[in-house]
Design an enzyme around this catalytic site. Structure first.
Site, short mmCIF file in Angstrom:
data_model
loop_
_atom_site.label_atom_id
_atom_site.label_comp_id
_atom_site.label_asym_id
_atom_site.label_seq_id
_atom_site.Cartn_x
_atom_site.Cartn_y
_atom_site.Cartn_z
N HIS A 57 7.33 -0.40 -5.17
CA HIS A 57 7.93 -1.45 -5.96
C HIS A 57 8.50 -0.73 -7.28
O HIS A 57 8.11 0.24 -8.04
CB HIS A 57 6.98 -2.11 -6.75
CG HIS A 57 6.52 -3.20 -5.72
ND1 HIS A 57 5.01 -3.82 -5.65
CD2 HIS A 57 7.00 -4.02 -4.84
CE1 HIS A 57 4.82 -4.48 -4.77
NE2 HIS A 57 6.18 -4.91 -4.21
N GLU A 88 7.86 -0.16 -10.76
CA GLU A 88 6.54 0.51 -11.11
C GLU A 88 6.59 2.15 -11.18
O GLU A 88 5.91 2.72 -10.48
CB GLU A 88 5.66 0.19 -9.92
CG GLU A 88 5.25 -1.34 -10.13
CD GLU A 88 4.47 -2.10 -8.99
OE1 GLU A 88 3.93 -1.35 -8.21
OE2 GLU A 88 4.38 -3.00 -8.78
N HIS A 142 -0.08 1.01 -7.12
CA HIS A 142 0.78 0.05 -7.89
C HIS A 142 0.49 -0.20 -9.48
O HIS A 142 -0.47 0.36 -9.82
CB HIS A 142 0.62 -1.40 -7.00
CG HIS A 142 1.17 -1.36 -5.76
ND1 HIS A 142 2.42 -1.83 -5.50
CD2 HIS A 142 0.74 -0.97 -4.59
CE1 HIS A 142 2.74 -1.98 -4.12
NE2 HIS A 142 1.85 -1.45 -3.75
N GLU A 200 -4.31 -0.05 -8.44
CA GLU A 200 -3.43 -0.81 -9.44
C GLU A 200 -3.76 -0.43 -10.72
O GLU A 200 -4.96 -0.50 -11.39
CB GLU A 200 -3.64 -2.22 -9.41
CG GLU A 200 -3.10 -3.09 -8.19
CD GLU A 200 -1.78 -3.89 -8.40
OE1 GLU A 200 -1.02 -3.39 -9.65
OE2 GLU A 200 -0.94 -4.44 -7.50
ZN LIG Z 1 3.62 -3.16 -6.86
#
Ligand SMILES: [Zn+2]
Length: 242
Positions: free
Chosen positions: A46, A49, A160, A215
């Site tokens: 992403h 990020e 992430h 994450e």
């Molecule tokens: Zn992500």
């Protein structure tokens, strides 16, 4: 913390495994030797990020290639990173584009980048993405699939932000999850509070490859490094994590 080695990475071989929609190189850093990798570490699927890409770069600077068996993709979505968008240049959320059994043709809704924790309620999932015209439609997705098929990593760690958790999928060795959770004081969960159809980790699990979604929190790079580098550097130094 050990000093950075600046722009020089010690022994890592850089290979272009494909091109993004806008023509940016997709790069994988490979360890010394021709042995099958002990795992694949990936970040910035992403584009908003971006701190995850820098965190992974800091890992590469601290672990010489000869001390690792891991393959590393710091930026899976370079067009999104350059544009500051979650999606790729075609507006597709790559983490909804994989040809997993879960893929769906409907647009996907996510939280806007940088949203405060207290506003993370379903009604605020207003960031709209395409999952692609069909599963696996995007060049970044296709290239990553081909890379995984070629390397056949026994474990994938997919970084992430900003949920601040570990989500093991499939047969991730408990010792790996526990070591990372303990090093960074992260909770281990079994879902992220909403469906992620066509996610990379869904596709990996369909293929029998364990995946650990890692994450990190919303934070600046120094704070992210202080909290997350010790466990991740230790993981990358393991020659046979699985
Ligand atoms: Zn992500």
């Amino acid at each position: 913390m050990t000093p950075s080695t600046g722009n020089v990475l010690d022994g890592w071989r850089v290979e272009e495994y494909g091109r993004s929609g806008d023509g940016a190189p997709l790069r994988v850093f490979l360890p010394a030797g021709d042995s099958p990798p002990g795992g694949l570490l990936l970040a910035a699927q992403h584009g908003e990020e971006g701190a995850t890409a820098l965190l992974v770069r800091r890992i590469l600077e601290r672990v010489p290639a000869r001390e690792s068996s891991w393959a590393v993709v710091p930026v899976a979505n370079p067009d999104g990173l350059l544009n500051g968008t979650r999606q790729n240049a075609a507006g597709v959320d790559l983490n909804r584009n994989f040809p997993a059994a879960t893929w769906r043709p409907d647009d996907s809704f996510t939280f806007p980048p940088g949203i405060e924790d207290e506003r993370r309620v379903p009604g605020n999932r207003t960031n709209l993405s395409s999952p692609g015209t069909h599963a696996g439609s995007e060049p970044e997705t296709q290239a990553l699939i081909a890379l995984v098929e070629r390397l056949r990593p026994p474990l994938v760690v997919d970084i992430h932000s900003p949920l601040e958790l570990l989500l093991p999928r499939g047969a991730v060795p408990a010792g790996v999850t526990e070591a990372l959770a303990s090093a960074a004081n992260l909770p281990v969960v079994d879902d992220v509070g909403g469906p992620c159809p066509g996610a990379f980790d869904d596709w990996l699990v369909d293929r029998g490859i364990p995946a650990l979604v890692y994450e990190v929190e919303h934070a600046g790079l120094p704070a992210l490094c202080a909290r997350h580098l010790p466990g991740l550097v230790s993981l990358l130094r393991q020659r046979s994590p699985v």
